[in-house]
Design a protein around this motif. Structure first.
Motif, PDB file in Angstrom:
ATOM      1  N   SER A  79     -78.699 -51.650 -30.018  1.00  0.00           N
ATOM      2  CA  SER A  79     -77.913 -52.370 -29.000  1.00  0.00           C
ATOM      3  C   SER A  79     -78.764 -53.315 -28.162  1.00  0.00           C
ATOM      4  N   PRO A  80     -79.898 -52.852 -27.607  1.00  0.00           N
ATOM      5  CA  PRO A  80     -80.708 -53.795 -26.831  1.00  0.00           C
ATOM      6  C   PRO A  80     -81.314 -54.921 -27.658  1.00  0.00           C
ATOM      7  N   ILE A  82     -79.865 -56.360 -30.294  1.00  0.00           N
ATOM      8  CA  ILE A  82     -78.770 -57.323 -30.475  1.00  0.00           C
ATOM      9  C   ILE A  82     -78.583 -58.165 -29.223  1.00  0.00           C
ATOM     10  N   SER A  83     -78.587 -57.515 -28.058  1.00  0.00           N
ATOM     11  CA  SER A  83     -78.433 -58.240 -26.795  1.00  0.00           C
ATOM     12  C   SER A  83     -79.568 -59.238 -26.602  1.00  0.00           C
ATOM     13  N   ALA A  84     -80.787 -58.818 -26.924  1.00  0.00           N
ATOM     14  CA  ALA A  84     -81.941 -59.695 -26.756  1.00  0.00           C
ATOM     15  C   ALA A  84     -81.853 -60.900 -27.687  1.00  0.00           C
ATOM     16  N   TYR A  86     -79.112 -62.374 -28.793  1.00  0.00           N
ATOM     17  CA  TYR A  86     -78.121 -63.312 -28.259  1.00  0.00           C
ATOM     18  C   TYR A  86     -78.617 -63.993 -26.983  1.00  0.00           C
ATOM     19  N   ASN A  87     -79.488 -63.319 -26.240  1.00  0.00           N
ATOM     20  CA  ASN A  87     -80.042 -63.928 -25.037  1.00  0.00           C
ATOM     21  C   ASN A  87     -81.121 -64.949 -25.346  1.00  0.00           C
ATOM     22  N   ASN A  88     -81.755 -64.834 -26.504  1.00  0.00           N
ATOM     23  CA  ASN A  88     -82.890 -65.690 -26.826  1.00  0.00           C
ATOM     24  C   ASN A  88     -82.581 -66.785 -27.830  1.00  0.00           C
ATOM     25  N   PRO A 128     -72.941 -50.361 -32.871  1.00  0.00           N
ATOM     26  CA  PRO A 128     -72.198 -51.632 -32.780  1.00  0.00           C
ATOM     27  C   PRO A 128     -72.187 -52.400 -34.094  1.00  0.00           C
ATOM     28  N   VAL A 130     -72.434 -55.663 -36.357  1.00  0.00           N
ATOM     29  CA  VAL A 130     -73.289 -56.835 -36.190  1.00  0.00           C
ATOM     30  C   VAL A 130     -73.348 -57.631 -37.484  1.00  0.00           C
ATOM     31  N   LEU A 197     -88.668 -55.519 -24.567  1.00  0.00           N
ATOM     32  CA  LEU A 197     -87.716 -54.410 -24.524  1.00  0.00           C
ATOM     33  C   LEU A 197     -88.386 -53.115 -24.075  1.00  0.00           C
TER      34      LEU A 197
END
Length: 200
Positions: A79-80, A82-84, A86-88, A128, A130, A197
């Motif tokens: 999860s983190p 995937i979030s990273a 999309y943030n980068n 999640p 993906v 992370l």
């Protein structure tokens, strides 16, 4: 639609890379940056397909690869990561790679399709979804729903699948008509992202 390829056949790499190129051109219409997310753990033979594939891709010097033998992406950090991603990246186009279980006759086959995969589904884990495109290697049979099968999977099957998938991705991503535009900013390299992370 999901396509099946036999990893033991010599023509699979060329056929599958051609199909992957078509899926990328059809679905990555915004020509955004392609990110390869290789999911799995190096602590389980059957689940090591993702890390082995990522390791092979790094040896090919393919950029934007997340998940390898040294920095695996698994249930605990998916999860983190995937979030990273999309943030980068600006609207990344993600190709997700993972191991899966299937029918006995499909063991050793590779599936390719559009849309996300659901990691952990074969071993009753809720993770999640993906991926804009998914690639799975069928490492063992799901007979009797024995969730310990990933632990008893033959390493030779996993290595064969990882070799073919890595070669397919390498060939497809070298073609000029599927290369992406440069980022408007410099995304974090995988190693730096993992370090971020760990310290966050």
């Amino acid at each position: 639609m999901t396509y099946y390829f036999d990893s033991a056949k010599a023509e699979t790499t060329l056929k599958m890379s051609g199909q992957l190129m078509e899926l990328i051109k059809t679905n990555n219409t915004s020509n955004t940056d392609i990110v390869i997310l290789c999911i799995g753990s190096d602590r389980s033979t059957g689940d090591s397909l993702g890390p082995l594939t990522g390791y092979r891709l790094e040896k090919h010097h393919i950029k934007n690869v997340y998940g390898s033998l040294y920095f695996p992406v698994h249930a605990a950090n998916l999860s983190p990561v995937i979030s990273a991603i999309y943030n980068n990246y600006n609207n990344p186009f993600i190709i997700a790679v993972d191991a899966s279980l299937g029918t006995p006759e499909h063991v050793g086959c590779i599936t390719l399709g559009t849309g996300p995969l659901t990691p952990g589904l074969g071993v009753q884990k809720k993770l999640p979804k993906v991926g804009d495109i998914h690639i799975t290697g069928i490492v063992n049979s799901s007979r009797n729903m024995d969730y310990n099968l990933l632990q008893t999977t033959h390493l030779s099957i996993v290595v064969q699948l990882a070799d073919v998938i890595a070669n397919v991705l390498y060939l497809a991503l070298q073609q000029p008509d599927v290369l992406t535009n440069a980022c408007s900013y410099m995304p974090l390299p995988p190693v730096q992202l993992y370090q971020q992370l760990l310290t966050s």
